[in-house]
Design a protein around this motif. Structure first.
Motif, short mmCIF file in Angstrom:
data_model
loop_
_atom_site.label_atom_id
_atom_site.label_comp_id
_atom_site.label_asym_id
_atom_site.label_seq_id
_atom_site.Cartn_x
_atom_site.Cartn_y
_atom_site.Cartn_z
N TYR A 244 0.85 -1.20 0.00
CA TYR A 244 0.00 0.00 0.00
C TYR A 244 0.88 1.24 0.00
O TYR A 244 1.37 1.65 1.05
CB TYR A 244 -0.92 0.01 1.22
N ALA A 245 1.09 1.80 -1.19
CA ALA A 245 1.98 2.96 -1.28
C ALA A 245 1.24 4.22 -0.86
O ALA A 245 0.96 5.09 -1.65
CB ALA A 245 2.49 3.09 -2.71
N VAL A 246 0.88 4.29 0.41
CA VAL A 246 0.15 5.46 0.92
C VAL A 246 1.16 6.37 1.62
O VAL A 246 1.94 5.92 2.46
CB VAL A 246 -0.96 5.02 1.90
N GLU A 247 1.11 7.65 1.24
CA GLU A 247 2.15 8.58 1.65
C GLU A 247 2.35 8.65 3.17
O GLU A 247 3.47 8.57 3.66
CB GLU A 247 1.80 9.96 1.11
N ASP A 248 1.24 8.77 3.94
CA ASP A 248 1.43 8.96 5.39
C ASP A 248 1.99 7.69 6.03
O ASP A 248 2.73 7.74 7.01
CB ASP A 248 0.14 9.41 6.08
N GLN A 249 1.66 6.54 5.42
CA GLN A 249 2.20 5.28 5.93
C GLN A 249 3.73 5.24 5.73
O GLN A 249 4.49 4.84 6.61
CB GLN A 249 1.55 4.14 5.15
N LEU A 250 4.16 5.69 4.54
CA LEU A 250 5.59 5.72 4.24
C LEU A 250 6.32 6.68 5.18
O LEU A 250 7.38 6.38 5.70
CB LEU A 250 5.83 6.14 2.79
N ARG A 251 5.69 7.84 5.42
CA ARG A 251 6.32 8.83 6.31
C ARG A 251 6.40 8.30 7.74
O ARG A 251 7.41 8.50 8.42
CB ARG A 251 5.52 10.15 6.28
N ARG A 252 5.35 7.62 8.19
CA ARG A 252 5.36 7.05 9.55
C ARG A 252 6.52 6.07 9.68
O ARG A 252 7.22 6.05 10.68
CB ARG A 252 4.04 6.29 9.80
N ALA A 253 6.69 5.23 8.63
CA ALA A 253 7.76 4.22 8.67
C ALA A 253 9.12 4.90 8.73
O ALA A 253 10.01 4.49 9.48
CB ALA A 253 7.66 3.32 7.46
N MET A 254 9.27 5.98 7.96
CA MET A 254 10.57 6.67 7.95
C MET A 254 10.80 7.40 9.26
O MET A 254 11.91 7.40 9.79
CB MET A 254 10.64 7.62 6.75
N ASP A 255 9.74 8.00 9.81
CA ASP A 255 9.87 8.69 11.11
C ASP A 255 10.24 7.70 12.21
O ASP A 255 10.90 8.07 13.18
CB ASP A 255 8.54 9.39 11.48
N ALA A 256 9.79 6.45 12.06
CA ALA A 256 10.09 5.43 13.08
C ALA A 256 11.48 4.83 12.86
O ALA A 256 11.83 3.83 13.48
CB ALA A 256 9.02 4.34 13.06
N GLN A 257 12.26 5.45 11.98
CA GLN A 257 13.65 5.03 11.72
C GLN A 257 13.76 3.66 11.05
O GLN A 257 14.69 2.90 11.34
CB GLN A 257 14.48 5.02 13.03
N ALA A 258 12.80 3.34 10.18
CA ALA A 258 12.94 2.10 9.40
C ALA A 258 14.21 2.23 8.54
O ALA A 258 14.52 3.32 8.06
CB ALA A 258 11.72 1.90 8.51
#
Lengths: 120, 266
Positions: A81-95
């Motif tokens: 699911y290429a959903v923008e806020d999901q991607l940002r959450r993952a990056m903010d969580a230091q993935a």
């Protein structure tokens, strides 16, 4: 000692194929079918790299990542699911990285190798 | 008396003119209202179709991922197989999974455009990957001309989708075979990627509709590839140009900014 990888995905087909691919590549692999099982696995033993789906029943991948550690293992998130806020959450969580399904296996193996190489 | 009649008639004419004017204005307003209502209904229907396409597209990515992983494992287990047919069918399955994945990516991007998440991307590595995902069909040779270029400021997945669209379009333009060339160059803080084919070329009429959604000249396909490509390139502050003559082949040139620290600034 072989690099240890935890594969977390609620889809059995995805989980099983990834286990085989990573084992063929020389990794020691453990599989977990959801976020709670993943948290139990990381409490029981140490992993160098975690390969985890974002959308799962129970706590999602990003929530699980936030609860791992300290220090958290290197986590590569997978998503269909290429959903923008999901991607940002993952990056903010230091993935360590986020990959979209279906992915190029060679690219994924490169990421796992990179994550294992930088794991503390 | 005659004067009074004239006044009454003039007033009647004036009143009739007024009525005609108001009636015409009312008709215009009614027409505009009907057209607005039709547009609203059309937009709602499109939004519903978009939501459905998006939901189905996302759900299909999981099974496609599993199929893709399984094909990788089968490929590894049959590397030394002398069965030429088996290897050919495996290649066909891999190519079709890639085609399905690209259709879904285009559909999802069209249904809900995502803003690029920019990082420094190695274009040559990404071209390698796109050619691996979509290898050339029989009869088509690949030519590369890699200049010394910096990383581009791009969303890796979106740029990969752009390259896949241009490369597979190039293949489709050469049903009799030919050469697909991918060349890179750098100038003034930008990186150009040229994808050329030696195929059928594009006539001026087709060229004028090339980037419109749902426009296609192919027997199969939904006609979203170039529309989505155009949107993605635009969202990266890039440009896309097409140079083509019927019978002479086509060159698409995508120009993107090179990566700098300012590229990721909010």
């Amino acid at each position: 000692m072989a690099t240890r990888v935890l594969v977390v995905d609620d889809e059995a087909g995805m989980r099983e194929t990834l286990v085989d691919i990573l084992e063929d590549a020389g990794y020691e692999v453990i599989a977990a079918q959801d976020g709670n099982a993943a948290l139990e696995s990381v409490q029981d033993s140490a992993f160098d790299v975690v390969l985890m789906d974002i959308r799962m029943p129970g706590p999602d991948g990003v929530t699980v990542l936030q609860q791992m550690g300290p220090p958290p293992p290197r986590v590569i998130m997978m998503t269909a699911y290429a959903v923008e806020d999901q991607l940002r959450r993952a990056m903010d969580a230091q993935a360590f990285a986020v990959v979209h399904k279906p992915f190029q296996i060679r690219y994924l193996l490169g990421l796992v190798e990179g994550a294992a190489g930088t794991a503390s | 008396m005659a004067y009074l009649i004239e006044v009454v008639l003039r007033r009647r004419d004036y009143a009739l003119t007024l009525v005609d004017e108001r009636t015409a204005a009312l008709r215009t307003s009614l027409g505009a209202l009907e057209s607005a209502q039709e547009q609203l209904v059309r937009q709602e229907r499109l939004a519903a179709v978009g939501q459905l396409a998006s939901a189905v597209g996302h759900e299909l990515r999981n099974p496609l991922g599993v199929i893709s992983n399984s094909l990788y494992l089968i490929r590894g287990a049959t590397t030394d197989s002398p069965d030429e047919r088996l290897r050919r069918h495996l290649s066909t399955a891999e190519r079709e999974v890639s085609a399905a994945t690209l259709i879904i990516s285009d559909l999802l991007d069209f249904a809900r455009a995502r803003e690029p998440i920019v990082a420094s991307v190695d274009v040559h590595g990404l071209v390698d990957e796109a050619l691996e995902v979509a290898p050339p069909p029989d009869g088509i040779a690949i030519a590369r001309d890699n200049a010394d270029v910096p990383g581009v400021a791009a969303d890796r997945d979106q740029l990969r989708q752009v390259l896949l669209n241009l490369i597979t379009n190039g293949y489709d333009a050469m049903p009799e075979g030919g050469v697909l060339k991918v060349a890179t160059s750098a100038h003034n803080g930008r990186v150009d990627v040229k994808v050329s084919d030696t195929g059928t070329g594009i006539d001026p009429e087709t060229k004028s509709h090339l980037f419109e959604p749902f426009f296609t000249t192919k027997a199969r396909g939904v006609g979203l590839g170039l529309a989505v490509t155009h949107r993605i390139v635009g969202a990266h502050q890039g440009t896309i140009a097409v140079d083509s003559e019927p019978g002479q082949g086509t060159t698409f040139t995508v120009s993107l900014p090179a990566f700098s620290k300012a590229s990721t600034a909010e």
